[in-house]
Scaffold this motif. Structure first.
Motif, mmCIF file in Angstrom:
data_model
loop_
_atom_site.group_PDB
_atom_site.id
_atom_site.type_symbol
_atom_site.label_atom_id
_atom_site.label_comp_id
_atom_site.label_asym_id
_atom_site.label_seq_id
_atom_site.Cartn_x
_atom_site.Cartn_y
_atom_site.Cartn_z
ATOM 1 N N LYS A 146 14.733 33.772 19.743
ATOM 2 C CA LYS A 146 13.643 32.851 19.376
ATOM 3 C C LYS A 146 13.315 31.961 20.574
ATOM 4 N N MET A 194 21.839 31.710 12.833
ATOM 5 C CA MET A 194 22.284 30.355 12.506
ATOM 6 C C MET A 194 21.773 29.939 11.130
ATOM 7 N N GLU A 200 16.178 33.688 6.512
ATOM 8 C CA GLU A 200 15.770 32.657 7.475
ATOM 9 C C GLU A 200 15.726 31.315 6.769
ATOM 10 N N ASP A 201 16.476 30.338 7.286
ATOM 11 C CA ASP A 201 16.528 29.040 6.615
ATOM 12 C C ASP A 201 15.435 28.071 7.061
ATOM 13 N N GLU A 202 14.824 28.331 8.217
ATOM 14 C CA GLU A 202 13.737 27.436 8.622
ATOM 15 C C GLU A 202 12.504 27.812 7.815
ATOM 16 N N ASP A 236 18.511 35.919 10.482
ATOM 17 C CA ASP A 236 18.722 34.772 11.357
ATOM 18 C C ASP A 236 20.229 34.579 11.530
HETATM 19 CA CA CA Z 1 18.374 29.123 11.369
#
Ligand code: CA
Length: 230
Positions: free
Chosen positions: A101, A53, A7-9, A51
């Motif tokens: 999400k 994206m 997860e990049d967030e 995730d």
């Molecule tokens: Ca993302």
């Protein structure tokens, strides 16, 4: 059980890691697609929360390359999009389930548990056993020679890691990142202290000793040859 979260967030990643750790999982967190891809291909996880994206390698490519390499680790996609096409694409590429999400944490946990129950990978066995030491994973119970041993949550995670990777020398940096989620440059004394406490509980009153210090390298859990009982 070990989960990988990709997860990049930052906020979502931290939130997932904390929530899933509190739910009793060992959680690895990758904050970009490249790291996630690398971990998924080189380490063993019981499930991956992925995730879709991601800025570099997206979730679709990760699951595609996992499946192409014959890795059957269950994958739960997190997607910000709720289009039928995206869902179908994810499932066709080999994801096992998806969640849109924003989602409720309780729902994520329920989906994860369902996937883990459904999955039949050998790492899913609910009991780990080495010599006369047993770990009951769902109940978080540990016993040695039939005697119940009380461990803190972190001690349990540490022992689970050592048992799963028995025979391997685990460097402090690896233990730090997998159990405490710290970097190696943090105060690694924490690990030595935890190992000492764990030894006092599972080794001091028992034979054979299971936890061994490998000087200058780290720790390993092993039954010295000739001692192993089944
Ligand atoms: Ca993302």
């Amino acid at each position: 059980m070990r989960l990988l979260v990709v997860e990049d967030e930052v906020k979502t990643g931290d939130y997932l890691r904390q929530g899933l750790s509190e739910a009793g999982f060992l959680v690895g967190l990758a904050r970009n697609g490249l790291d996630g891809h690398h971990l998924a291909m080189t380490e063993t996880f019981d499930l991956i929360v992925l995730d879709v994206m991601l800025p570099d390698v997206d979730g679709w490519r990760i699951v595609q390359s996992l499946r192409a390499a014959g890795r059957q680790t269950p994958v739960l996609f997190l997607t910000a999009r709720d289009s039928v096409e995206d869902r179908v694409k994810g499932l066709e590429l080999g994801a096992d389930d998806y969640l849109v999400k924003p989602f409720a944490f309780a729902e994520l946990l329920a989906r994860i548990r369902t996937l883990l129950r459904r999955s039949s990978t050998p790492v899913m066995s609910e009991q780990l056993r080495v010599a006369d030491l047993t770990l009951d994973l769902p109940k978080h119970r540990v016993a040695r020679a039939g005697r119940k041993i009380n461990l803190s949550h972190k001690e349990f995670c540490l022992l689970e890691l050592l048992v799963r990777r028995r025979g391997e020398v685990l460097p402090r940096s690896l233990i730090a990142s997998q159990v405490w989620d710290m970097n190696f440059d943090s105060d690694t004394n924490v690990i030595d202290v935890a190992i000492r406490r764990l030894r006092a509980k599972i080794d001091d009153d028992f034979e054979p000793k299971l936890i061994h210090t490998v000087r200058g390298m780290g720790y390993k859990l092993e039954v010295e040859s000739g001692d192993e009982t089944h």
